[in-house]
Motif scaffolding. Structure first.
Motif, mmCIF file in Angstrom:
data_model
loop_
_atom_site.group_PDB
_atom_site.id
_atom_site.type_symbol
_atom_site.label_atom_id
_atom_site.label_comp_id
_atom_site.label_asym_id
_atom_site.label_seq_id
_atom_site.Cartn_x
_atom_site.Cartn_y
_atom_site.Cartn_z
ATOM 1 N N LYS A 73 0.809 -1.226 0.000
ATOM 2 C CA LYS A 73 0.000 0.000 0.000
ATOM 3 C C LYS A 73 0.838 1.270 0.000
ATOM 4 C CE LYS A 73 -3.990 2.232 0.574
ATOM 5 N NZ LYS A 73 -3.521 3.608 0.774
ATOM 6 N N LEU A 74 2.072 1.203 0.482
ATOM 7 C CA LEU A 74 2.875 2.423 0.628
ATOM 8 C C LEU A 74 2.977 3.261 -0.643
ATOM 9 C CD1 LEU A 74 5.895 1.651 2.989
ATOM 10 C CD2 LEU A 74 3.878 3.057 3.420
ATOM 11 N N PRO A 75 3.289 2.668 -1.805
ATOM 12 C CA PRO A 75 3.402 3.514 -3.009
ATOM 13 C C PRO A 75 2.093 4.194 -3.394
ATOM 14 C CG PRO A 75 4.413 1.358 -3.354
ATOM 15 C CD PRO A 75 3.648 1.277 -2.084
ATOM 16 N N MET A 76 0.964 3.697 -2.912
ATOM 17 C CA MET A 76 -0.343 4.275 -3.247
ATOM 18 C C MET A 76 -0.903 5.138 -2.122
ATOM 19 S SD MET A 76 -2.072 0.884 -4.978
ATOM 20 C CE MET A 76 -1.444 -0.268 -3.757
ATOM 21 N N SER A 77 -0.100 5.439 -1.122
ATOM 22 C CA SER A 77 -0.590 6.149 0.051
ATOM 23 C C SER A 77 -1.076 7.549 -0.301
ATOM 24 C CB SER A 77 0.523 6.246 1.108
ATOM 25 O OG SER A 77 0.093 7.034 2.198
ATOM 26 N N SER A 78 -2.207 7.922 0.266
ATOM 27 C CA SER A 78 -2.725 9.287 0.121
ATOM 28 C C SER A 78 -2.717 10.018 1.457
ATOM 29 C CB SER A 78 -4.159 9.240 -0.441
ATOM 30 O OG SER A 78 -5.009 8.509 0.424
ATOM 31 N N ILE A 135 -3.912 12.576 14.243
ATOM 32 C CA ILE A 135 -4.363 13.958 14.365
ATOM 33 C C ILE A 135 -3.191 14.941 14.465
ATOM 34 C CG2 ILE A 135 -5.651 15.586 15.786
ATOM 35 C CD1 ILE A 135 -7.343 13.694 14.038
ATOM 36 N N PRO A 136 -2.147 14.684 15.281
ATOM 37 C CA PRO A 136 -1.013 15.610 15.301
ATOM 38 C C PRO A 136 -0.374 15.811 13.925
ATOM 39 C CG PRO A 136 -0.917 14.170 17.205
ATOM 40 C CD PRO A 136 -2.018 13.643 16.335
ATOM 41 N N PHE A 137 -0.245 14.711 13.162
ATOM 42 C CA PHE A 137 0.366 14.843 11.837
ATOM 43 C C PHE A 137 -0.540 15.616 10.894
ATOM 44 C CE2 PHE A 137 0.820 13.420 7.461
ATOM 45 C CZ PHE A 137 2.174 13.651 7.230
ATOM 46 N N TYR A 138 -1.806 15.227 10.823
ATOM 47 C CA TYR A 138 -2.712 15.890 9.892
ATOM 48 C C TYR A 138 -2.878 17.363 10.214
ATOM 49 C CZ TYR A 138 -4.052 11.216 8.328
ATOM 50 O OH TYR A 138 -4.040 9.931 7.830
ATOM 51 N N SER A 139 -2.930 17.693 11.501
ATOM 52 C CA SER A 139 -3.114 19.092 11.882
ATOM 53 C C SER A 139 -1.902 19.939 11.541
ATOM 54 C CB SER A 139 -3.411 19.196 13.378
ATOM 55 O OG SER A 139 -2.294 18.770 14.142
ATOM 56 N N GLU A 140 -0.728 19.309 11.547
ATOM 57 C CA GLU A 140 0.506 20.057 11.319
ATOM 58 C C GLU A 140 0.890 20.130 9.845
ATOM 59 O OE1 GLU A 140 3.583 22.439 12.587
ATOM 60 O OE2 GLU A 140 1.993 21.550 13.816
ATOM 61 N N PHE A 141 0.698 19.030 9.111
ATOM 62 C CA PHE A 141 1.260 18.955 7.769
ATOM 63 C C PHE A 141 0.243 18.710 6.660
ATOM 64 C CE2 PHE A 141 4.537 17.343 10.703
ATOM 65 C CZ PHE A 141 5.517 18.296 10.484
ATOM 66 N N TYR A 142 -0.947 18.200 7.005
ATOM 67 C CA TYR A 142 -1.795 17.655 5.951
ATOM 68 C C TYR A 142 -3.140 18.346 5.828
ATOM 69 C CZ TYR A 142 -3.508 13.938 2.891
ATOM 70 O OH TYR A 142 -3.992 13.228 1.828
ATOM 71 N N ALA A 143 -3.728 18.736 6.902
ATOM 72 C CA ALA A 143 -5.111 19.228 6.862
ATOM 73 C C ALA A 143 -5.224 20.738 6.980
ATOM 74 C CB ALA A 143 -5.925 18.569 7.972
ATOM 75 N N GLY A 144 -4.106 21.438 7.027
ATOM 76 C CA GLY A 144 -4.179 22.883 7.094
ATOM 77 C C GLY A 144 -4.511 23.428 8.455
ATOM 78 N N GLY A 145 -4.171 22.692 9.501
ATOM 79 C CA GLY A 145 -4.378 23.194 10.851
ATOM 80 C C GLY A 145 -5.544 22.539 11.564
#
Length: 211
Positions: A73-78, A135-145
């Motif tokens: 799954k890694l190469p297809m990760s979103s 949540i810490p990752f998405y809030s910091e790098f992925y979801a715009g806060g």
């Protein structure tokens, strides 16, 4: 006396089958979204073949399936690999516990104990991975806060709580998220997987033993 081989052709064949099914469920079959939960909590059934493998063959075999599912799954990760990492951290302790309890103990009702361990460990690891990884990752790098995540989840919390929760902020979000989304979602998913796994496991075990 000749030493018995651990990985026989039969065993490797079944590991390959279960791993392939897990990859298909994980990567190629659309995930199910339930409107009462936040949109990024999605149901997939890739743990069903992995759990069947754990019951039929043991923790090592199921661990191999988890690792293969992760690597394919890694190469297809979103999700920046974070979702895949969280799924591994949930799956590994679940299959290890099931495999050890079911295959390496003489406890009475070990099947029931194994199934209970699936639900308990799954929910616990779901809380840990969401609180400290997702949540810490998405809030910091992925979801715009955090504000964007709070906005995406606020309505879901109101529905789940029957309107009791109205004011969701950055400060109280994690508490409500774990209580109203992560715990019930993972409880529901693990119970569904357990209910499906048990009858299939019994039937396939008969076939496996005959081969």
């Amino acid at each position: 006396m000749q030493k018995q081989k651990f990985f026989t052709v039969k065993r490797l064949s079944f590991i390959a089958i279960f791993a392939a099914l897990a990859v298909v469920f994980y990567s190629f079959i659309p995930k199910i979204k339930l409107p009462i939960f936040p949109p990024f909590l999605e149901i997939n059934f890739s743990m069903i073949p992995i759990l069947i493998c754990a019951f039929m063959m043991g923790p090592i075999d199921a661990t191999v399936c988890v690792v293969i599912r992760f690597l394919v799954k890694l190469p297809m990760s979103s999700t920046g690999f974070v979702g895949e990492l969280a799924d591994v951290l949930i799956a590994l302790p679940v299959v290890i516990a099931v495999g050890l309890i079911y295959h390496h103990t003489t406890l009475k009702r070990k099947t029931l104990l194994s199934l209970v361990s699936v639900v308990v460990i799954w929910v616990l690891m779901g809380v840990i991975t969401n609180a400290f990884i997702n949540i810490p990752f998405y809030s910091e790098f992925y979801a715009g806060g955090m504000e964007m995540i709070v906005g995406a989840c606020g309505d879901a919390f109101k529905v789940i709580s029957g309107g009791a929760i109205q004011d969701v902020s950055v400060d109280n979000f994690m508490f409500y998220y774990l209580l109203c989304a992560v715990i019930p979602f993972n409880l529901l998913l693990s119970l569904i997987v357990v209910v499906i796994t048990l009858p299939i496991h019994h039937r396939l075990k008969v076939l496996y033993d005959r081969l």
